[in-house]
Design a protein around this motif. Structure first.
Motif, PDB file in Angstrom:
ATOM      1  N   LEU A  64       0.847  -1.236  -0.014  1.00  0.00           N
ATOM      2  CA  LEU A  64      -0.102   0.137   0.074  1.00  0.00           C
ATOM      3  C   LEU A  64       0.833   1.291   0.056  1.00  0.00           C
ATOM      4  N   ASN A  65       0.186   2.442  -0.284  1.00  0.00           N
ATOM      5  CA  ASN A  65       0.856   3.838  -0.229  1.00  0.00           C
ATOM      6  C   ASN A  65       0.733   4.224   1.074  1.00  0.00           C
ATOM      7  N   LEU A  66       1.151   3.465   1.884  1.00  0.00           N
ATOM      8  CA  LEU A  66       1.184   3.787   3.564  1.00  0.00           C
ATOM      9  C   LEU A  66       2.434   3.052   4.084  1.00  0.00           C
ATOM     10  N   PRO A  67       2.741   3.574   5.231  1.00  0.00           N
ATOM     11  CA  PRO A  67       3.813   2.936   5.807  1.00  0.00           C
ATOM     12  C   PRO A  67       3.650   1.457   6.497  1.00  0.00           C
ATOM     13  N   ASN A  68       4.470   0.664   6.268  1.00  0.00           N
ATOM     14  CA  ASN A  68       4.448  -0.804   6.715  1.00  0.00           C
ATOM     15  C   ASN A  68       4.278  -0.761   8.178  1.00  0.00           C
ATOM     16  N   ILE A  69       3.344  -1.680   8.547  1.00  0.00           N
ATOM     17  CA  ILE A  69       2.847  -1.887   9.832  1.00  0.00           C
ATOM     18  C   ILE A  69       3.209  -3.404  10.404  1.00  0.00           C
ATOM     19  N   ASP A  70       3.249  -3.607  11.663  1.00  0.00           N
ATOM     20  CA  ASP A  70       3.216  -4.891  12.136  1.00  0.00           C
ATOM     21  C   ASP A  70       2.003  -5.290  12.520  1.00  0.00           C
ATOM     22  N   VAL A  71       1.144  -6.194  11.926  1.00  0.00           N
ATOM     23  CA  VAL A  71       0.062  -6.686  12.368  1.00  0.00           C
ATOM     24  C   VAL A  71      -0.062  -7.927  13.063  1.00  0.00           C
ATOM     25  N   LYS A  72      -0.923  -8.041  13.970  1.00  0.00           N
ATOM     26  CA  LYS A  72      -1.165  -9.383  14.780  1.00  0.00           C
ATOM     27  C   LYS A  72      -2.214 -10.161  14.020  1.00  0.00           C
ATOM     28  N   ASP A 106      -7.509  -5.649  15.532  1.00  0.00           N
ATOM     29  CA  ASP A 106      -7.797  -4.198  15.631  1.00  0.00           C
ATOM     30  C   ASP A 106      -7.393  -3.664  16.758  1.00  0.00           C
ATOM     31  N   VAL A 107      -6.434  -2.610  16.778  1.00  0.00           N
ATOM     32  CA  VAL A 107      -6.102  -2.066  17.966  1.00  0.00           C
ATOM     33  C   VAL A 107      -6.952  -1.154  18.592  1.00  0.00           C
ATOM     34  N   VAL A 108      -8.004  -0.610  17.669  1.00  0.00           N
ATOM     35  CA  VAL A 108      -9.041   0.368  18.341  1.00  0.00           C
ATOM     36  C   VAL A 108     -10.296  -0.491  18.867  1.00  0.00           C
ATOM     37  N   ARG A 109     -10.614  -1.614  18.143  1.00  0.00           N
ATOM     38  CA  ARG A 109     -11.663  -2.341  18.657  1.00  0.00           C
ATOM     39  C   ARG A 109     -11.312  -3.434  19.452  1.00  0.00           C
ATOM     40  N   LYS A 110     -10.079  -3.555  19.811  1.00  0.00           N
ATOM     41  CA  LYS A 110      -9.487  -4.520  20.470  1.00  0.00           C
ATOM     42  C   LYS A 110      -9.946  -6.077  20.605  1.00  0.00           C
ATOM     43  N   LYS A 111     -10.138  -6.557  18.957  1.00  0.00           N
ATOM     44  CA  LYS A 111     -10.438  -7.712  19.081  1.00  0.00           C
ATOM     45  C   LYS A 111     -10.011  -8.184  17.410  1.00  0.00           C
ATOM     46  N   ILE A 117      -5.565   3.311  10.185  1.00  0.00           N
ATOM     47  CA  ILE A 117      -5.480   3.404  11.500  1.00  0.00           C
ATOM     48  C   ILE A 117      -4.104   3.574  12.137  1.00  0.00           C
ATOM     49  N   HIS A 118      -3.211   2.603  11.719  1.00  0.00           N
ATOM     50  CA  HIS A 118      -1.751   2.823  12.302  1.00  0.00           C
ATOM     51  C   HIS A 118      -1.106   4.010  11.682  1.00  0.00           C
ATOM     52  N   TYR A 119      -1.335   4.637  10.254  1.00  0.00           N
ATOM     53  CA  TYR A 119      -1.016   5.781   9.728  1.00  0.00           C
ATOM     54  C   TYR A 119      -1.371   6.984  10.639  1.00  0.00           C
ATOM     55  N   LEU A 120      -2.718   7.054  10.900  1.00  0.00           N
ATOM     56  CA  LEU A 120      -3.308   8.288  11.463  1.00  0.00           C
ATOM     57  C   LEU A 120      -2.874   8.288  12.970  1.00  0.00           C
ATOM     58  N   ASN A 121      -2.576   7.118  13.793  1.00  0.00           N
ATOM     59  CA  ASN A 121      -2.056   6.974  14.973  1.00  0.00           C
ATOM     60  C   ASN A 121      -0.525   7.449  15.083  1.00  0.00           C
ATOM     61  N   HIS A 122       0.339   6.692  14.293  1.00  0.00           N
ATOM     62  CA  HIS A 122       1.686   6.706  14.370  1.00  0.00           C
ATOM     63  C   HIS A 122       2.328   7.969  13.557  1.00  0.00           C
ATOM     64  N   ASP A 123       1.672   8.406  12.472  1.00  0.00           N
ATOM     65  CA  ASP A 123       2.208   9.205  11.610  1.00  0.00           C
ATOM     66  C   ASP A 123       1.558  10.692  11.638  1.00  0.00           C
ATOM     67  N   ARG A 124       0.023  10.666  12.265  1.00  0.00           N
ATOM     68  CA  ARG A 124      -0.760  11.865  12.246  1.00  0.00           C
ATOM     69  C   ARG A 124      -0.852  12.144  13.738  1.00  0.00           C
ATOM     70  N   ASN A 125      -0.599  11.494  14.660  1.00  0.00           N
ATOM     71  CA  ASN A 125      -0.688  11.573  16.180  1.00  0.00           C
ATOM     72  C   ASN A 125      -1.980  11.640  16.603  1.00  0.00           C
ATOM     73  N   TYR A 126      -3.027  10.850  15.936  1.00  0.00           N
ATOM     74  CA  TYR A 126      -4.338  10.696  16.482  1.00  0.00           C
ATOM     75  C   TYR A 126      -4.503   9.639  17.526  1.00  0.00           C
ATOM     76  N   PRO A 127      -5.048   9.946  18.698  1.00  0.00           N
ATOM     77  CA  PRO A 127      -4.710   8.978  19.689  1.00  0.00           C
ATOM     78  C   PRO A 127      -6.129   7.847  19.372  1.00  0.00           C
ATOM     79  N   LEU A 128      -5.522   6.630  19.886  1.00  0.00           N
ATOM     80  CA  LEU A 128      -6.450   5.507  19.362  1.00  0.00           C
ATOM     81  C   LEU A 128      -7.807   5.714  20.133  1.00  0.00           C
ATOM     82  N   ASP A 158     -16.404   3.561   8.229  1.00  0.00           N
ATOM     83  CA  ASP A 158     -15.234   2.854   8.266  1.00  0.00           C
ATOM     84  C   ASP A 158     -14.236   3.454   9.640  1.00  0.00           C
ATOM     85  N   ILE A 159     -14.012   4.747   9.718  1.00  0.00           N
ATOM     86  CA  ILE A 159     -13.193   5.277  10.732  1.00  0.00           C
ATOM     87  C   ILE A 159     -13.902   6.862  10.810  1.00  0.00           C
TER      88      ILE A 159
END
Length: 148
Positions: free
Chosen positions: A6-14, A26-31, A46-57, A76-77
């Motif tokens: 994707l045209n977004l930073p790579n993330i580590d997904v569980k 999903d780190v927001v819905r916690k499931k 979600i990860h981009y908004l949190n890590h790169d744009r500083n939106y709190p989860l 969606d969000i």
């Protein structure tokens, strides 16, 4: 399941395998949720908004129920400001789907009652962000997603 870069930073997904289906945490819905192409984009965004744009989860809502013309739909969000007021709606599409006028119409319907400042549509490859000016009835496309 292989997903495109994707045209977004790579993330580590569980992820985990359940009955032959890959699920992603999903780190927001916690499931865990079934990993679809759209969910792949949503989790990256979600990860981009949190890590790169500083939106709190804690100020993000995922798959938020919205009523429009008596119908129940899900955005969606939805991002909220510190007062809990909706500030941004993000509509995610699968990477293989083109962003069309229908996509913008969909996010505009979600915004009918919320009246957020920013509307974002993304398929993980292309991202569009509009700033809404309700007073002058104008929409301005931004180069970047605003930070929190």
């Amino acid at each position: 399941m292989d997903f495109p870069k994707l045209n977004l930073p790579n993330i580590d997904v569980k992820t985990k395998l359940v009955d032959g289906n890959t699920q992603v945490f999903d780190v927001v819905r916690k499931k865990y949720f079934k990993l679809t192409s759209e969910e792949w984009v949503r989790q990256h965004f979600i990860h981009y908004l949190n890590h790169d744009r500083n939106y709190p989860l804690g100020l993000m809502g995922v798959e938020k129920m919205i009523k429009y013309n008596g119908l129940r739909t899900r955005a969606d969000i939805v991002l909220y400001d510190n007062q809990g007021t909706p500030n941004m709606i993000v509509e995610c599409k699968a990477p293989n789907l083109k962003i069309t006028q229908d996509t913008f119409d969909q996010v505009a319907r979600y915004n009918f009652n919320l009246r957020v400042k920013y509307l974002v549509v993304t398929n993980g490859l292309k991202h569009f962000c509009c700033e809404m000016n309700y007073k002058d009835k104008k929409i301005r496309f931004l180069k970047d997603i605003p930070s929190f």
